[in-house]
Scaffold this active site. Structure first.
Site, PDB file in Angstrom:
ATOM      1  N   LYS A 297       0.618  -1.039   0.119  1.00  0.00           N
ATOM      2  CA  LYS A 297      -0.209   0.003  -0.051  1.00  0.00           C
ATOM      3  C   LYS A 297       0.982   1.343   0.202  1.00  0.00           C
ATOM      4  O   LYS A 297       1.945   1.207   0.485  1.00  0.00           O
ATOM      5  CB  LYS A 297      -0.644  -0.066   1.436  1.00  0.00           C
ATOM      6  CG  LYS A 297      -2.099   0.988   1.355  1.00  0.00           C
ATOM      7  CD  LYS A 297      -2.689   0.910   2.506  1.00  0.00           C
ATOM      8  CE  LYS A 297      -3.281   2.233   2.860  1.00  0.00           C
ATOM      9  NZ  LYS A 297      -3.342   3.082   1.957  1.00  0.00           N
TER      10      LYS A 297
ATOM     11  N   LYS B 101       7.203   0.956   1.288  1.00  0.00           N
ATOM     12  CA  LYS B 101       7.810   0.109   0.285  1.00  0.00           C
ATOM     13  C   LYS B 101       9.391   0.748  -0.227  1.00  0.00           C
ATOM     14  O   LYS B 101      10.424   0.048  -0.501  1.00  0.00           O
ATOM     15  CB  LYS B 101       7.131   0.155  -1.196  1.00  0.00           C
ATOM     16  CG  LYS B 101       5.642  -0.497  -1.252  1.00  0.00           C
ATOM     17  CD  LYS B 101       5.053  -0.254  -2.118  1.00  0.00           C
ATOM     18  CE  LYS B 101       4.641   0.939  -2.476  1.00  0.00           C
ATOM     19  NZ  LYS B 101       3.842   1.644  -1.625  1.00  0.00           N
TER      20      LYS B 101
ATOM     21  N   ASP C 147      -1.909   0.226  -4.344  1.00  0.00           N
ATOM     22  CA  ASP C 147      -3.154   0.471  -3.866  1.00  0.00           C
ATOM     23  C   ASP C 147      -4.461  -0.183  -4.978  1.00  0.00           C
ATOM     24  O   ASP C 147      -5.103  -0.406  -4.661  1.00  0.00           O
ATOM     25  CB  ASP C 147      -3.309   2.070  -3.882  1.00  0.00           C
ATOM     26  CG  ASP C 147      -2.553   2.291  -2.365  1.00  0.00           C
ATOM     27  OD1 ASP C 147      -1.295   1.820  -2.296  1.00  0.00           O
ATOM     28  OD2 ASP C 147      -2.949   3.115  -1.583  1.00  0.00           O
TER      29      ASP C 147
HETATM   30  P1  ADP Z   1       5.939   3.788   0.288  1.00  0.00           P
HETATM   31  O1  ADP Z   1       6.933   3.667  -0.614  1.00  0.00           O
HETATM   32  O2  ADP Z   1       5.264   2.660   0.607  1.00  0.00           O
HETATM   33  O3  ADP Z   1       4.873   4.866  -0.147  1.00  0.00           O
HETATM   34  P2  ADP Z   1       7.933   5.062   2.049  1.00  0.00           P
HETATM   35  O4  ADP Z   1       9.152   3.959   2.114  1.00  0.00           O
HETATM   36  O5  ADP Z   1       8.057   6.378   1.395  1.00  0.00           O
HETATM   37  O6  ADP Z   1       6.528   4.465   1.716  1.00  0.00           O
HETATM   38  O7  ADP Z   1       7.441   5.408   3.757  1.00  0.00           O
HETATM   39  C1  ADP Z   1       6.798   6.270   4.216  1.00  0.00           C
HETATM   40  C2  ADP Z   1       7.242   6.792   5.454  1.00  0.00           C
HETATM   41  O8  ADP Z   1       7.395   5.943   6.232  1.00  0.00           O
HETATM   42  C3  ADP Z   1       8.586   7.618   5.302  1.00  0.00           C
HETATM   43  O9  ADP Z   1       8.560   8.696   5.802  1.00  0.00           O
HETATM   44  C4  ADP Z   1       9.338   6.381   6.072  1.00  0.00           C
HETATM   45  O10 ADP Z   1      10.451   7.540   6.758  1.00  0.00           O
HETATM   46  C5  ADP Z   1       8.573   6.034   7.122  1.00  0.00           C
HETATM   47  N1  ADP Z   1       8.988   4.435   7.362  1.00  0.00           N
HETATM   48  C6  ADP Z   1       9.179   3.397   6.756  1.00  0.00           C
HETATM   49  N2  ADP Z   1       9.531   2.364   7.209  1.00  0.00           N
HETATM   50  C7  ADP Z   1       9.934   2.731   8.420  1.00  0.00           C
HETATM   51  C8  ADP Z   1      10.487   2.216   9.452  1.00  0.00           C
HETATM   52  N3  ADP Z   1      10.819   0.721   9.874  1.00  0.00           N
HETATM   53  N4  ADP Z   1      10.624   2.894  10.764  1.00  0.00           N
HETATM   54  C9  ADP Z   1      10.277   4.171  10.987  1.00  0.00           C
HETATM   55  N5  ADP Z   1       9.866   4.986   9.716  1.00  0.00           N
HETATM   56  C10 ADP Z   1       9.474   4.199   8.797  1.00  0.00           C
HETATM   57 MG    MG Z   2       7.352   4.799  -2.466  1.00  0.00          MG
END
Ligand code: ADP
Ligand code: MG
Ligand code: SF4
Length: 257
Positions: A9, A14, A126
């Site tokens: 999601k 990711k 999503d």
């Molecule tokens: P996606 O790619 O799925 O949209 P992101 O990798 O950009 O999501 O992550 C969204 C937010 O969650 C980021 O700001 C990231 O710093 C935070 N985040 C992701 N994994 C962790 C974790 N294990 N611990 C703390 N924060 C996390």
């Molecule tokens: Mg992303």
């Protein structure tokens, strides 16, 4: 070459997981990471927050003149970074963008030129429509790993992805090779994700703890592997990298028998 798609999601982690995985794998392998989210922010933590030209932007600007140097950018420890990009928000189909980007990479023989050992596709899950299903079709990715927390909407998306992949499995395309639990500290989170995995016939291969080191590294445009290599969270990602290689190699061997 091992070809892996990381689905989940939006906002679940990711890109954070994929870029840390890429950084951990780069200690031993040549890795290419391809961001397939129109946000085009998949590889920023491998590039010190530097914005790179997306494949779609370059296609718009240079049409048939696009070269590999325009779209493949070297990041942390030699990881090859590509962002498919997306249409103007509200106009056009993001899925079609992914398809156009993949076709361009193929036409330019990106894999033959750079010879990565591992290709990681970071894909928004999503909606698993034609475009976003592209990495699991036509042999682009062989192994799918789904990132989820114990939150209901994350599990809902994970279940949709799992079902979409099953639809292609019989044609010899990708299969779900494991679930990655990205901790959100929801009540009974481990049990909820374990139960989901069991019901879908998968295994939870690694838990990534929630850690403020992730955000601190992100502010620097770095993975935790780069900024804080001696932390527990960096070990979580290294452990994930090790398990993913083991699983993908084992499944490759089984497919050959
Ligand atoms: P996606 O790619 O799925 O949209 P992101 O990798 O950009 O999501 O992550 C969204 C937010 O969650 C980021 O700001 C990231 O710093 C935070 N985040 C992701 N994994 C962790 C974790 N294990 N611990 C703390 N924060 C996390
Ligand atoms: Mg992303
Ligand atoms: Fe394109 Fe998928 Fe959006 Fe439909 S749902 S417009 S196919 S990206």
């Amino acid at each position: 070459m091992i070809k892996i798609a990381i689905y989940g999601k939006g906002g679940i982690g990711k890109s954070t997981t994929t870029s840390n995985l890429a950084a951990a794998l780069s200690e031993k392998y040549k890795v290419m990471q391809i961001g397939c989210d129109p946000k085009a922010d998949s590889t920023k933590n491998l590039l010190n927050n530097k914005e790179i030209n997306t494949v779609l932007d370059m296609l718009k600007e240079k049409k048939n003149e696009v070269t590999l140097e325009d779209i493949v950018h070297e990041g942390y420890n030699g990881v090859l970074c590509v962002e498919a990009g997306g249409p103007t928000p509200g106009i056009g189909c993001a899925g079609l963008g992914i398809i156009a980007a993949f076709q361009k990479l193929e036409e330019l023989n990106a894999f033959e030129v750079y010879k990565p050992d591992i290709v990681l596709y970071d894909v928004l899950g999503d909606v698993v429509c034609g475009g976003f299903a592209m990495p699991i079709r036509d042999g682009y990715a062989e192994n799918v790993f789904i990132v989820t927390s114990g939150e209901m909407m994350a599990l809902f998306a994970a279940s949709n992805i799992s079902k979409a992949v099953s639809n292609f499995k019989n044609r010899g395309y990708a299969k779900v090779s494991g679930i990655i639990l990205n901790e959100r500290k929801v009540k009974n989170e481990d049990e909820l994700v374990e139960q989901f995995a069991r019901e879908e016939g998968h295994n939870v291969i690694q838990k990534i703890r929630r850690s403020e080191v992730v955000q601190k590294s992100e502010e620097l445009g770095q993975t935790v592997i780069e900024s804080s290599p001696d932390t527990d969270i960096a070990d979580d990602y290294r452990e994930l990298a090790k398990k993913i290689i083991e699983i993908c190699e084992k499944e490759k061997e089984e497919a050959c028998v």
